[in-house]
Design a protein around this motif. Structure first.
Motif, PDB file in Angstrom:
ATOM      1  N   ASN A   1       0.841  -1.193   0.000  1.00  0.00           N
ATOM      2  CA  ASN A   1       0.000   0.000   0.000  1.00  0.00           C
ATOM      3  C   ASN A   1       0.877   1.244   0.000  1.00  0.00           C
ATOM      4  O   ASN A   1       0.962   1.970   0.986  1.00  0.00           O
ATOM      5  CB  ASN A   1      -0.928   0.010   1.224  1.00  0.00           C
ATOM      6  CG  ASN A   1      -1.872  -1.152   1.221  1.00  0.00           C
ATOM      7  OD1 ASN A   1      -2.765  -1.201   0.400  1.00  0.00           O
ATOM      8  ND2 ASN A   1      -1.672  -2.097   2.117  1.00  0.00           N
ATOM      9  N   SER A   2       1.531   1.490  -1.115  1.00  0.00           N
ATOM     10  CA  SER A   2       2.479   2.605  -1.178  1.00  0.00           C
ATOM     11  C   SER A   2       1.927   3.831  -1.901  1.00  0.00           C
ATOM     12  O   SER A   2       2.683   4.731  -2.241  1.00  0.00           O
ATOM     13  CB  SER A   2       3.762   2.133  -1.852  1.00  0.00           C
ATOM     14  OG  SER A   2       3.489   1.701  -3.167  1.00  0.00           O
ATOM     15  N   GLN A   3       0.624   3.892  -2.127  1.00  0.00           N
ATOM     16  CA  GLN A   3       0.034   5.033  -2.812  1.00  0.00           C
ATOM     17  C   GLN A   3       0.049   6.244  -1.871  1.00  0.00           C
ATOM     18  O   GLN A   3      -0.314   6.131  -0.703  1.00  0.00           O
ATOM     19  CB  GLN A   3      -1.414   4.742  -3.232  1.00  0.00           C
ATOM     20  CG  GLN A   3      -1.586   3.594  -4.183  1.00  0.00           C
ATOM     21  CD  GLN A   3      -1.614   2.248  -3.470  1.00  0.00           C
ATOM     22  OE1 GLN A   3      -1.765   2.185  -2.264  1.00  0.00           O
ATOM     23  NE2 GLN A   3      -1.442   1.187  -4.227  1.00  0.00           N
ATOM     24  N   PRO A   4       0.419   7.415  -2.379  1.00  0.00           N
ATOM     25  CA  PRO A   4       0.408   8.608  -1.518  1.00  0.00           C
ATOM     26  C   PRO A   4      -1.024   9.088  -1.275  1.00  0.00           C
ATOM     27  O   PRO A   4      -1.882   9.026  -2.156  1.00  0.00           O
ATOM     28  CB  PRO A   4       1.199   9.634  -2.330  1.00  0.00           C
ATOM     29  CG  PRO A   4       1.137   9.167  -3.733  1.00  0.00           C
ATOM     30  CD  PRO A   4       0.975   7.671  -3.693  1.00  0.00           C
ATOM     31  N   ILE A   5      -1.264   9.539  -0.049  1.00  0.00           N
ATOM     32  CA  ILE A   5      -2.577  10.084   0.308  1.00  0.00           C
ATOM     33  C   ILE A   5      -2.364  11.363   1.102  1.00  0.00           C
ATOM     34  O   ILE A   5      -1.287  11.609   1.648  1.00  0.00           O
ATOM     35  CB  ILE A   5      -3.433   9.097   1.128  1.00  0.00           C
ATOM     36  CG1 ILE A   5      -2.748   8.724   2.438  1.00  0.00           C
ATOM     37  CG2 ILE A   5      -3.778   7.873   0.331  1.00  0.00           C
ATOM     38  CD1 ILE A   5      -3.637   7.956   3.391  1.00  0.00           C
ATOM     39  N   ILE A   6      -3.400  12.170   1.164  1.00  0.00           N
ATOM     40  CA  ILE A   6      -3.393  13.387   1.972  1.00  0.00           C
ATOM     41  C   ILE A   6      -4.513  13.252   2.986  1.00  0.00           C
ATOM     42  O   ILE A   6      -5.683  13.078   2.626  1.00  0.00           O
ATOM     43  CB  ILE A   6      -3.599  14.642   1.107  1.00  0.00           C
ATOM     44  CG1 ILE A   6      -2.454  14.775   0.103  1.00  0.00           C
ATOM     45  CG2 ILE A   6      -3.711  15.878   1.987  1.00  0.00           C
ATOM     46  CD1 ILE A   6      -2.656  15.891  -0.893  1.00  0.00           C
ATOM     47  N   THR A  24      -5.112  21.292   9.299  1.00  0.00           N
ATOM     48  CA  THR A  24      -3.846  20.951   8.668  1.00  0.00           C
ATOM     49  C   THR A  24      -4.027  19.719   7.795  1.00  0.00           C
ATOM     50  O   THR A  24      -5.053  19.042   7.867  1.00  0.00           O
ATOM     51  CB  THR A  24      -2.743  20.714   9.717  1.00  0.00           C
ATOM     52  OG1 THR A  24      -1.487  20.569   9.056  1.00  0.00           O
ATOM     53  CG2 THR A  24      -3.019  19.477  10.535  1.00  0.00           C
ATOM     54  N   GLN A  25      -3.024  19.444   6.990  1.00  0.00           N
ATOM     55  CA  GLN A  25      -3.035  18.257   6.149  1.00  0.00           C
ATOM     56  C   GLN A  25      -1.764  17.462   6.395  1.00  0.00           C
ATOM     57  O   GLN A  25      -0.699  18.038   6.611  1.00  0.00           O
ATOM     58  CB  GLN A  25      -3.112  18.642   4.673  1.00  0.00           C
ATOM     59  CG  GLN A  25      -4.421  19.254   4.271  1.00  0.00           C
ATOM     60  CD  GLN A  25      -4.440  19.599   2.797  1.00  0.00           C
ATOM     61  OE1 GLN A  25      -3.408  19.635   2.139  1.00  0.00           O
ATOM     62  NE2 GLN A  25      -5.640  19.869   2.280  1.00  0.00           N
ATOM     63  N   ILE A  26      -1.898  16.150   6.350  1.00  0.00           N
ATOM     64  CA  ILE A  26      -0.760  15.263   6.544  1.00  0.00           C
ATOM     65  C   ILE A  26      -0.567  14.452   5.267  1.00  0.00           C
ATOM     66  O   ILE A  26      -1.493  13.788   4.802  1.00  0.00           O
ATOM     67  CB  ILE A  26      -0.999  14.317   7.747  1.00  0.00           C
ATOM     68  CG1 ILE A  26      -1.191  15.112   9.032  1.00  0.00           C
ATOM     69  CG2 ILE A  26       0.161  13.344   7.887  1.00  0.00           C
ATOM     70  CD1 ILE A  26      -1.609  14.270  10.220  1.00  0.00           C
ATOM     71  N   ASN A  27       0.633  14.516   4.702  1.00  0.00           N
ATOM     72  CA  ASN A  27       0.970  13.702   3.537  1.00  0.00           C
ATOM     73  C   ASN A  27       1.563  12.391   4.027  1.00  0.00           C
ATOM     74  O   ASN A  27       2.488  12.384   4.842  1.00  0.00           O
ATOM     75  CB  ASN A  27       1.973  14.430   2.645  1.00  0.00           C
ATOM     76  CG  ASN A  27       1.379  15.683   2.036  1.00  0.00           C
ATOM     77  OD1 ASN A  27       0.209  15.702   1.686  1.00  0.00           O
ATOM     78  ND2 ASN A  27       2.170  16.724   1.933  1.00  0.00           N
ATOM     79  N   SER A  28       1.039  11.280   3.519  1.00  0.00           N
ATOM     80  CA  SER A  28       1.490   9.960   3.966  1.00  0.00           C
ATOM     81  C   SER A  28       1.239   8.960   2.852  1.00  0.00           C
ATOM     82  O   SER A  28       0.774   9.302   1.777  1.00  0.00           O
ATOM     83  CB  SER A  28       0.743   9.560   5.238  1.00  0.00           C
ATOM     84  OG  SER A  28       1.163   8.301   5.684  1.00  0.00           O
ATOM     85  N   THR A  29       1.554   7.708   3.152  1.00  0.00           N
ATOM     86  CA  THR A  29       1.183   6.630   2.242  1.00  0.00           C
ATOM     87  C   THR A  29       0.059   5.825   2.879  1.00  0.00           C
ATOM     88  O   THR A  29      -0.167   5.899   4.087  1.00  0.00           O
ATOM     89  CB  THR A  29       2.382   5.714   1.945  1.00  0.00           C
ATOM     90  OG1 THR A  29       2.812   5.106   3.155  1.00  0.00           O
ATOM     91  CG2 THR A  29       3.532   6.466   1.317  1.00  0.00           C
TER      92      THR A  29
END
Length: 94
Positions: free
Chosen positions: A23-28, A34-39
């Motif tokens: 599950n390596s797709q980037p998500i926000i 605030t927003q968190i960028n993660s996978t």
């Protein structure tokens, strides 16, 4: 017993690595302010870990702590039992 714990730890670590790799797709993740960028994999693992910690804390607060308090009250209310020390007799039972 320690080898069993080590094997369980390694199995959980491998499962976490597999989940993260698949599950390596980037998500926000938007929290409103605030927003968190993660996978996706990291988000899944953090959600599982936080759910386990919150569930454990709820069980601790709702069951374990009241039972410990009840046990302490019961031990204070129970009369103290005095055990006599063994006698120093030389009788060997024959």
């Amino acid at each position: 017993m320690n080898i069993v714990r080590l094997l369980i730890l390694l199995a959980v670590l491998v499962v976490g690595l597999i989940i993260g790799a698949l599950n390596s797709q980037p998500i926000i993740i938007s929290l409103g302010f605030t927003q968190i960028n993660s996978t996706t994999g990291v988000a899944i693992i953090i959600a599982l870990l936080s759910g386990a910690l919150i569930g454990g804390g709820l069980v601790l607060a709702s069951m374990v702590i009241p039972l410990y308090a009840k046990l302490r009250r019961a031990q204070k209310a129970a009369p103290a039992v005095v055990v006599a020390p063994p006698s120093s007799s030389t009788f060997d039972g024959r």
